[in-house]
Write an enzyme that holds these catalytic residues in place. Sequence first.
Site, mmCIF file in Angstrom:
data_model
loop_
_atom_site.group_PDB
_atom_site.id
_atom_site.type_symbol
_atom_site.label_atom_id
_atom_site.label_comp_id
_atom_site.label_asym_id
_atom_site.label_seq_id
_atom_site.Cartn_x
_atom_site.Cartn_y
_atom_site.Cartn_z
ATOM 1 N N LEU A 1 0.825 -1.214 0.000
ATOM 2 C CA LEU A 1 0.000 0.000 0.000
ATOM 3 C C LEU A 1 0.851 1.253 0.000
ATOM 4 O O LEU A 1 0.429 2.306 -0.447
ATOM 5 C CB LEU A 1 -0.899 0.022 1.244
ATOM 6 N N GLY B 1 8.417 1.670 7.890
ATOM 7 C CA GLY B 1 8.370 0.394 7.201
ATOM 8 C C GLY B 1 7.305 0.379 6.120
ATOM 9 O O GLY B 1 6.573 1.340 5.924
ATOM 10 N N ASP C 1 4.541 13.429 13.464
ATOM 11 C CA ASP C 1 4.683 13.333 12.012
ATOM 12 C C ASP C 1 3.310 13.426 11.342
ATOM 13 O O ASP C 1 2.972 12.628 10.478
ATOM 14 C CB ASP C 1 5.389 12.023 11.645
#
Length: 652
Positions: free
Chosen positions: A341, A347, A460
């Site tokens: 995706l 990761g 973030d």
Amino acid sequence: MSTSRLSLFFFYAILIFLVNNPTINAQRDPYVLHECSTTGNVTSNSTFRANLNTLISTLSSNTQIDYGFYNFTAGEGTNKVYATGLCRADLSPTDCRSCVNISAHELLQLCPTQKGGVMWYMNCTARYSNNSIFGVMETKPTRALVSGDVSNLTEFNAVLKPLFYDLRVRASAGGIFRKIAVGTAYYKSDNYTMYGLMQCSPDLSEIDCSNCLVDAQSYIQDCCSGNRGLRILAPSCNLRIETDQFYDSTLVQSPPSLSPPSPSPPPSKGKGSNSSKTIIAIVVVVVILVVIIICFCISLRVRKQRKKAKTVDEISSTESLHFDFPTIRVATDNFSDANKLGQGGFGVVYKGRLSNGQEIAVKRLSQGSGQGDLEFKNEILLVAKLQHRNLVKLRGFCLEGCERLLIYEFVPNGSLDQVIFDPTKRAYLDWQRRYKIIEGIARGLLYLHEDSRLRIIHRDLKTSNVLLDDEMNPKIADFGMARLVILDQTHSNTNRIVGTYGYMAPEYAYHGHFSVKSDVFSFGVLVLEMICGQKNGYFRNEENGEDLLTYAWTNWRSMTASNIIDPTLGVGSTTEIIRCIHIGLLCVQENAADRPTMASVVLMLNSNSISLSVPSRPAFFIHSNVEPDSQSDQSILLASTNDASITVLHPR
Ligand SMILES: *[C@@H]1O[C@H](CO)[C@@H](O)[C@H](O)[C@H]1NC(C)=O
Ligand SMILES: *[C@@H]1O[C@H](CO)[C@@H](O)[C@H](O)[C@H]1NC(C)=O
Ligand SMILES: *[C@@H]1O[C@H](CO)[C@@H](O)[C@H](O)[C@H]1NC(C)=O
Ligand SMILES: *[C@@H]1O[C@H](CO)[C@@H](O)[C@H](O)[C@H]1NC(C)=O
Ligand SMILES: *[C@@H]1O[C@H](CO)[C@@H](O)[C@H](O)[C@H]1NC(C)=O
Ligand SMILES: *[C@@H]1O[C@H](CO)[C@@H](O)[C@H](O)[C@H]1NC(C)=O
Ligand SMILES: *[C@@H]1O[C@H](CO)[C@@H](O)[C@H](O)[C@H]1NC(C)=O
Ligand SMILES: *[C@@H]1O[C@H](CO)[C@@H](O)[C@H](O)[C@H]1NC(C)=O
């Protein structure tokens, strides 16, 4: 376990040699406070009372391992009695048992007909109840003891806040035997060092302990803000602040000694000849040495077994969150590229389908998370408890060798950046939809900052970390990663900052300082991007070379704010859009203190009648020297070389 029994025998033997003074130190602590429960009464000849008396007598002959916490039950059914005793960690086992014994006896006299009660002695707490109290957090009744006044409350509170935060985090993380932390802070106005202590009953979970201490801390506002000596007492936890050192810090901070209870002292020995005395002395010394070694081994082993037991406990509580690696491998078709995706800072994310047809998103952490399995699972438990309609739900995890996977709910409509920055898809998001998304993100962030009690700072936040469900409701992704992955694992003077250029608040980008206000900054950037439909990172105004923030500010100030509005939004709602630009600008102020909190942002978004302050020039866009990859907007791990430490400030 015959070896351990044998060693236990040696242990008693050595005590028989060692204990010269048989008088148990049963000196009475000064009486502090007690509280009888008001839930129900019993008669003094009742079975319940009889059970209570039995239980109290077993206290003194107890066979539990001494680590400063005792747990007893007596009786059956409705007459079952539960009791616990908790000592401050610097008490010796003898003093602890004596403290618990005395306070329990006294409590029974003070609450002669009640079904429960709690007694706070100077150094220990005793409780009993007809309900199970083991592992159950109770913050009520809360009592306070105070002394003295401070001269500068503002400074006192400012010093206390980080001290409490530090103590709370360390105490809750203490493990199943001991949840206590001590620490100091210097209070300048009155020129003294304050000494603090926080303790929870070790049978509480980490999160319950933390919550109990948060409640105790907030109780100060109600009872006794401005006192230099403070003790807040709750059944499950307590905190204390003093002007002098009231604890033995080496004992509090040393690991608990898991020694078996000491036996009754021996009869004293008659006198022998000098030579036989010497021989006895030598034998004693040798035996002592042998026994000490054996005891050490036992305590190591007991600790190991306890640890094992703990792991088993944790596993059962994380069981529902645990997924098998083979299951996930099958679900993601062996992590095939077709199921990929996207790739984030931590990761690659894969789409998966479980055998029952349920869809999931699997984040395969790229680096080792830098912490042990147990810590990782504990953090998972905490992060999984964060549930809000505007947060992506963490469904579980998978550990296999060095593989660490996070399993999330699958959110069908991809991420916000894939829609808002796409010239054709963008048109689908009219102003109503965009406003709904902005509001949803604000609520999710507010929950992380204030309502979840864990106080998560996202660090973030950006359009690619906001996913859209089938009704285009936003869901924030990647929160709590700082808990799941240890970011600062390199040299001690190099801090790794996670964040994305274009969204990072200046104090975070330059100094590594982050707070809820750095998330507010990222939120402000996101709002402005939503309105103009362009990415801050790639935005350049041809005329002046301004970045998005400056461009928005310049236009807002010269009343030409409509210049920055995405043309696909068409006309209408301009007042509301301009108000949103205004809010966005307030969020991206250079000075963190000038930015509103998420609570105020949510208020401003909900009500048009709240007047907004005038923003000053926003922070400059933090440029990246890395050429942005045109396809994906990846998190960039930036190694900052200055020695500022990453600190979580402003606890609740
Ligand atoms: C229990 O007894 C106390 C006094 O002995 C009384 O004040 C209280 O109301 C009683 N509580 C109940 C639930 O009966
Ligand atoms: C404990 O006593 C209270 C009050 O009488 C009662 O409501 C409660 O059910 C009792 N708990 C148990 C476990 O029996
Ligand atoms: C307890 O004592 C009271 C009188 O003081 C009596 O009425 C009652 O029956 C006794 N209960 C039991 C369980 O012995
Ligand atoms: C516990 O306390 C009771 C009452 O204060 C006392 O009679 C008893 O000796 C104590 N037991 C121990 C082991 O200290
Ligand atoms: C404490 O008591 C509870 C409830 O009776 C029990 O489940 C638990 O195992 C006990 N723990 C210890 C350490 O004795
Ligand atoms: C316990 O409390 C008493 C005062 O009540 C105090 O003298 C003593 O130092 C405290 N701490 C320990 C470790 O016993
Ligand atoms: C209290 O302390 C704060 C911060 O240290 C300082 O700014 C303030 O002037 C002090 N107030 C008084 C009355 O001393
Ligand atoms: C603070 O107290 C210490 C002694 O406790 C003293 O030596 C020092 O001079 C004091 N400092 C100030 C600024 O008053």
